[in-house]
Design a protein around this motif. Structure first.
Motif, PDB file in Angstrom:
ATOM      1  N   GLU A  37       0.835  -1.199   0.000  1.00  0.00           N
ATOM      2  CA  GLU A  37       0.000   0.000   0.000  1.00  0.00           C
ATOM      3  C   GLU A  37       0.869   1.248   0.000  1.00  0.00           C
ATOM      4  OE1 GLU A  37      -3.578   2.103   2.643  1.00  0.00           O
ATOM      5  OE2 GLU A  37      -2.754   0.162   3.243  1.00  0.00           O
ATOM      6  N   THR A  38       1.920   1.248   0.821  1.00  0.00           N
ATOM      7  CA  THR A  38       2.857   2.368   0.848  1.00  0.00           C
ATOM      8  C   THR A  38       3.509   2.556  -0.513  1.00  0.00           C
ATOM      9  OG1 THR A  38       3.338   1.829   3.168  1.00  0.00           O
ATOM     10  CG2 THR A  38       4.834   3.349   2.076  1.00  0.00           C
ATOM     11  N   ALA A  39       3.831   1.430  -1.165  1.00  0.00           N
ATOM     12  CA  ALA A  39       4.524   1.477  -2.452  1.00  0.00           C
ATOM     13  C   ALA A  39       3.595   1.739  -3.631  1.00  0.00           C
ATOM     14  CB  ALA A  39       5.266   0.159  -2.682  1.00  0.00           C
ATOM     15  N   GLY A  40       2.314   1.445  -3.461  1.00  0.00           N
ATOM     16  CA  GLY A  40       1.386   1.593  -4.576  1.00  0.00           C
ATOM     17  C   GLY A  40       1.569   0.520  -5.630  1.00  0.00           C
ATOM     18  N   VAL A  41       1.933  -0.680  -5.190  1.00  0.00           N
ATOM     19  CA  VAL A  41       2.192  -1.802  -6.097  1.00  0.00           C
ATOM     20  C   VAL A  41       1.503  -3.052  -5.562  1.00  0.00           C
ATOM     21  CG1 VAL A  41       3.959  -3.323  -7.078  1.00  0.00           C
ATOM     22  CG2 VAL A  41       4.414  -0.866  -6.861  1.00  0.00           C
ATOM     23  N   THR A  42       0.798  -3.773  -6.421  1.00  0.00           N
ATOM     24  CA  THR A  42       0.189  -5.043  -6.027  1.00  0.00           C
ATOM     25  C   THR A  42       0.957  -6.185  -6.676  1.00  0.00           C
ATOM     26  OG1 THR A  42      -2.014  -4.049  -5.827  1.00  0.00           O
ATOM     27  CG2 THR A  42      -1.907  -6.443  -6.059  1.00  0.00           C
ATOM     28  N   PRO A  43       1.588  -7.050  -5.887  1.00  0.00           N
ATOM     29  CA  PRO A  43       2.333  -8.175  -6.453  1.00  0.00           C
ATOM     30  C   PRO A  43       1.404  -9.307  -6.853  1.00  0.00           C
ATOM     31  CG  PRO A  43       2.388  -8.296  -4.070  1.00  0.00           C
ATOM     32  CD  PRO A  43       1.624  -7.027  -4.415  1.00  0.00           C
ATOM     33  N   ASP A  44       1.976 -10.324  -7.478  1.00  0.00           N
ATOM     34  CA  ASP A  44       1.217 -11.531  -7.821  1.00  0.00           C
ATOM     35  C   ASP A  44       1.144 -12.491  -6.643  1.00  0.00           C
ATOM     36  OD1 ASP A  44       0.885 -11.086 -10.840  1.00  0.00           O
ATOM     37  OD2 ASP A  44       3.042 -10.849 -10.556  1.00  0.00           O
ATOM     38  N   ILE A  45       2.193 -12.462  -5.818  1.00  0.00           N
ATOM     39  CA  ILE A  45       2.277 -13.327  -4.640  1.00  0.00           C
ATOM     40  C   ILE A  45       2.902 -12.509  -3.517  1.00  0.00           C
ATOM     41  CG2 ILE A  45       3.190 -15.477  -3.664  1.00  0.00           C
ATOM     42  CD1 ILE A  45       3.542 -16.529  -6.521  1.00  0.00           C
ATOM     43  N   MET A  46       2.424 -12.679  -2.292  1.00  0.00           N
ATOM     44  CA  MET A  46       3.072 -12.020  -1.160  1.00  0.00           C
ATOM     45  C   MET A  46       3.189 -12.986   0.006  1.00  0.00           C
ATOM     46  SD  MET A  46       0.175  -9.427   0.441  1.00  0.00           S
ATOM     47  CE  MET A  46       1.258  -8.850   1.752  1.00  0.00           C
ATOM     48  N   CYS A  47       4.195 -12.752   0.835  1.00  0.00           N
ATOM     49  CA  CYS A  47       4.473 -13.599   1.991  1.00  0.00           C
ATOM     50  C   CYS A  47       4.355 -12.762   3.257  1.00  0.00           C
ATOM     51  CB  CYS A  47       5.888 -14.175   1.912  1.00  0.00           C
ATOM     52  SG  CYS A  47       6.281 -14.970   0.353  1.00  0.00           S
ATOM     53  N   VAL A  48       3.645 -13.285   4.257  1.00  0.00           N
ATOM     54  CA  VAL A  48       3.540 -12.614   5.547  1.00  0.00           C
ATOM     55  C   VAL A  48       3.843 -13.605   6.656  1.00  0.00           C
ATOM     56  CG1 VAL A  48       1.896 -10.877   4.747  1.00  0.00           C
ATOM     57  CG2 VAL A  48       1.034 -13.020   5.706  1.00  0.00           C
ATOM     58  N   ALA A  49       4.381 -13.095   7.760  1.00  0.00           N
ATOM     59  CA  ALA A  49       4.681 -13.917   8.935  1.00  0.00           C
ATOM     60  C   ALA A  49       4.952 -12.967  10.098  1.00  0.00           C
ATOM     61  CB  ALA A  49       5.877 -14.834   8.654  1.00  0.00           C
ATOM     62  N   LYS A  50       5.988 -13.216  10.885  1.00  0.00           N
ATOM     63  CA  LYS A  50       6.414 -12.393  12.014  1.00  0.00           C
ATOM     64  C   LYS A  50       5.247 -11.801  12.798  1.00  0.00           C
ATOM     65  CE  LYS A  50      11.194 -11.360  10.696  1.00  0.00           C
ATOM     66  NZ  LYS A  50      11.800 -12.234  11.692  1.00  0.00           N
ATOM     67  N   GLY A  51       4.814 -10.575  12.442  1.00  0.00           N
ATOM     68  CA  GLY A  51       3.817  -9.877  13.244  1.00  0.00           C
ATOM     69  C   GLY A  51       2.399 -10.369  13.105  1.00  0.00           C
TER      70      GLY A  51
END
Length: 425
Positions: A256-270
């Motif tokens: 959102e900050t970058a204004g770019v939507t990827p094809d795949i994203m990875c989330v973890a940690k928080g």
């Protein structure tokens, strides 16, 4: 002799290590009676402070109902509810969630998913990955393959998948060469894609901030241009938001900050507020569509015993609601950090101040003889003043829990000024 082997550390006797006995809010209590402020969110995972009661209650309640269940061929409400909530903070195109339990695995899944995306379409020419220079995406073999080559990877070079890279245009506050560096990086990217674009599976990035590389930062405009160039070659874009997700860049996600939507994203940690291991790899409908087939050889054969663990999902749900309530505070951290930079304005031992949302970093003006021992003396000096930090090489960074106050942030910068006056390196 039995000993515990600690991560990213030389083997040492257990009794030589400080023992943490309790966490409460922004503080960790040590066995020797010291109370220290956790200024790196315990390796970037703790969002809302230690022992946060809302998450504690959510885990305890869930444990009384369902603590763990097979997720292959079955589902459960904590996973469904967490996905529904996360979807409200993501672009609608990112709508397929694959759960795992840590960042390295989330990246490994993304790499495999991208590779099989092409294989399922009978396209065998896509075999290499693109990445940014000095990247870090985890410690599994696949994740190391798309990371920078360093002391972490040197013993495993023969095992790593081929990848090609372009150096990102690293920048900082008052960087007068920002545009020039970005133009050069994009020219390098053009040359890279001319050579390898047609054989590239995907290009993976840590959006806006490269954490393990020393919290090196680059601009949204570079990511926007990168995605545009990748699309010309139909290269998938993967965002590794393991560190940058859940408010770290000032928004819910760096995309959102970058204004770019990827094809795949990875989330973890928080994702669980730092309470339990949980991760997810999230892909677009376009990527998922090639796996929606009855053909057995096109199934995505990947899984973990603790996939979508109900306790982790319950923690994630509670953390989500706390994060919503903290949005205004999160938006204030960047200005607090910049106010703190003023404490160090006349400190000639620090340079290249940089901030992105809740994250701040600076380089220590270290001599060529700067060593691990020097870093450890800096850590100890902060600890003696009541602050837990852990520099990466000569980079000092702060990743505060979101319950840290402005006064506490400024006291950290005051302590930094004092440490820089006291310690030689």
């Amino acid at each position: 002799m039995t000993s515990i082997w600690h991560p990213f550390s030389a083997l040492q006797k257990e009794e030589n290590l400080p023992e943490i006995v309790q966490g409460e809010g922004v503080f960790l209590n040590l066995e020797d009676g010291r109370k220290v402020m956790d200024c790196i969110a315990s390796w970037w995972v703790n969002l809302h402070g230690h022992s946060e009661p809302t998450i504690v209650k959510a885990i305890a309640k869930q444990a009384q109902t369902l603590e763990q269940a097979i997720f292959a061929g079955y589902t459960h409400s904590p996973a469904k509810e967490l996905v529904k909530l996360l979807q409200t903070k993501l672009p609608s195109s990112l709508s397929y969630f694959f759960f795992s339990d840590n960042g390295s695995c989330a990246v490994e899944i993304a790499l495999k998913m991208a590779y099989q995306y092409w294989k399922n379409q009978q396209i065998d020419t896509r075999k290499i990955y693109g990445r940014l220079g000095n990247a870090y995406h985890g410690d599994t073999v696949g994740a190391m393959s798309v990371g920078g080559r360093s002391y972490i990877t040197k013993h495993f070079e023969a095992l790593l998948q081929e990848s090609v890279y372009v150096n990102p245009p690293i920048t900082w506050e008052d960087d007068v060469n920002r545009e020039e560096k970005e133009e050069k990086a994009l020219q390098d990217l053009d040359r890279l894609l001319e050579r390898h674009g047609e054989e590239m599976v995907a290009f993976i990035v840590e959006p806006l901030v490269q954490g393990f590389a020393g919290f090196q930062m680059y601009s949204p405009s570079f990511l926007q241009a990168l995605q545009k160039k990748l699309r010309k070659y139909n290269v998938l874009l993967i965002f590794d938001e393991v560190m940058t997700g859940f408010g770290r860049t000032g928004k819910w996600f760096a995309l959102e900050t970058a204004g770019v939507t990827p094809d795949i994203m990875c989330v973890a940690k928080g994702i669980t507020g730092g309470f339990l291991p949980l991760a997810a790899t999230i892909c677009s409908e376009q990527v998922a569509s090639v796996f929606e087939t009855p053909e057995l050889d096109k199934i995505f054969y990947h899984g973990h015993s603790y996939t979508a663990n109900p306790l982790g999902c319950a923690a994630g749900i509670a953390s989500f609601h706390l994060l919503e309530a903290a949005e205004s505070t999160i938006a204030s951290f960047a200005s607090w950090h910049k106010e703190g930079f003023a404490f160090l304005a006349d400190c000639d031992k620090i340079t290249r101040f940089r901030v992105c949302g809740t994250l701040a970093a600076m380089d220590l003006q270290a001599s060529s003889s700067y060593s691990l021992q020097d870093r450890n003396r800096i850590i100890e000096a902060f600890l003696n003043k009541g602050f837990l930090i852990r520099p990466i090489g000569n980079v000092l960074y702060f990743v505060p829990p979101y319950v840290m106050t402005k006064e506490q942030i400024l006291s950290l910068y005051q302590a930094t000024y004092e440490v820089m006056k006291e310690v030689t390196f």
